[in-house]
Design a protein around this motif. Sequence first.
Motif, PDB file in Angstrom:
ATOM      1  N   TRP A  26       0.778  -1.250   0.038  1.00  0.00           N
ATOM      2  CA  TRP A  26       0.001  -0.025  -0.045  1.00  0.00           C
ATOM      3  C   TRP A  26       0.788   1.410  -0.019  1.00  0.00           C
ATOM      4  O   TRP A  26       0.411   2.352  -0.495  1.00  0.00           O
ATOM      5  CB  TRP A  26      -1.089  -0.064   1.296  1.00  0.00           C
ATOM      6  N   THR A  27       2.139   1.012   0.773  1.00  0.00           N
ATOM      7  CA  THR A  27       3.036   2.349   0.349  1.00  0.00           C
ATOM      8  C   THR A  27       3.408   2.530  -0.935  1.00  0.00           C
ATOM      9  O   THR A  27       3.140   3.652  -1.384  1.00  0.00           O
ATOM     10  CB  THR A  27       4.431   2.077   1.201  1.00  0.00           C
ATOM     11  N   VAL A  28       3.734   1.642  -1.477  1.00  0.00           N
ATOM     12  CA  VAL A  28       4.109   1.521  -3.036  1.00  0.00           C
ATOM     13  C   VAL A  28       2.879   2.101  -3.934  1.00  0.00           C
ATOM     14  O   VAL A  28       2.954   2.802  -4.604  1.00  0.00           O
ATOM     15  CB  VAL A  28       4.793   0.344  -3.416  1.00  0.00           C
ATOM     16  N   ILE A  29       1.693   1.679  -3.557  1.00  0.00           N
ATOM     17  CA  ILE A  29       0.599   1.976  -4.241  1.00  0.00           C
ATOM     18  C   ILE A  29       0.219   3.371  -4.086  1.00  0.00           C
ATOM     19  O   ILE A  29       0.135   4.276  -5.386  1.00  0.00           O
ATOM     20  CB  ILE A  29      -0.671   1.274  -3.756  1.00  0.00           C
ATOM     21  N   PHE A  30       0.501   4.095  -2.911  1.00  0.00           N
ATOM     22  CA  PHE A  30      -0.040   5.437  -2.797  1.00  0.00           C
ATOM     23  C   PHE A  30       1.037   6.148  -3.463  1.00  0.00           C
ATOM     24  O   PHE A  30       0.603   7.424  -3.895  1.00  0.00           O
ATOM     25  CB  PHE A  30      -0.216   5.784  -1.359  1.00  0.00           C
TER      26      PHE A  30
END
Length: 221
Positions: A26-30
């Motif tokens: 989710w860090t990479v996605i955001f």
Amino acid sequence: MPHHIAPEVIINGTLYTLLAFSVATWTVIFFKIWEFTNNGYRNRRFNAAFWDAADLTHAESVPADTAIGPQARIAQQGFAWLNESQQADGKHLRYIGAPAELLEHSLQVQMQREQHLMESGLTLLASIGSTSPFVGLFGTVLGIMHAMHEITASGSTSLDVVAGPIGDALVATAIGIAVAVPAVLAYNFFLRRVKQQRAGLENFVTSFLHITLSADSKAKA
């Protein structure tokens, strides 16, 4: 399984690993959502300012707040190469050859750098998407093994005794799948965005070469 290692430690370690995978995903996605949105916004602003310029001299002096983005950096690389090649006047080996081909090579190198920046993080998403189900399955297998040992030790085979521990063990597989699905979907989505933005950069490189060579031909004439 080594006897000196408690099964709960390995099972909990598996769950914490999946939690770390989820946080990383989710860090990479955001971050990638912000990056692609910002790149698109910067490219649109730069395109508007660049193509509204009267000539290459004015295009080179596009305001600094506009010249932040993949296309802007490619243009800056092209202008830098043109200025350096004129100053070098064929005295350096890297400027010996057909100017059009050398300029195109310089732009292609910068475009590859931009593509690498856009692709950063996608390998992590692909790795998490492909390994998370197996990590979850690993936790499930260990959980079932631990549950079977406890059932054997208890000497009872009733449904209440068997279903509870095995159901808890299957949670790891469910978590692994839940972690993998967003990673795979995000990877495919961002890979498509990379291809779209690369196509835009390739079109810009072609247009930049065209106007540069046209301006050079007019100057020589």
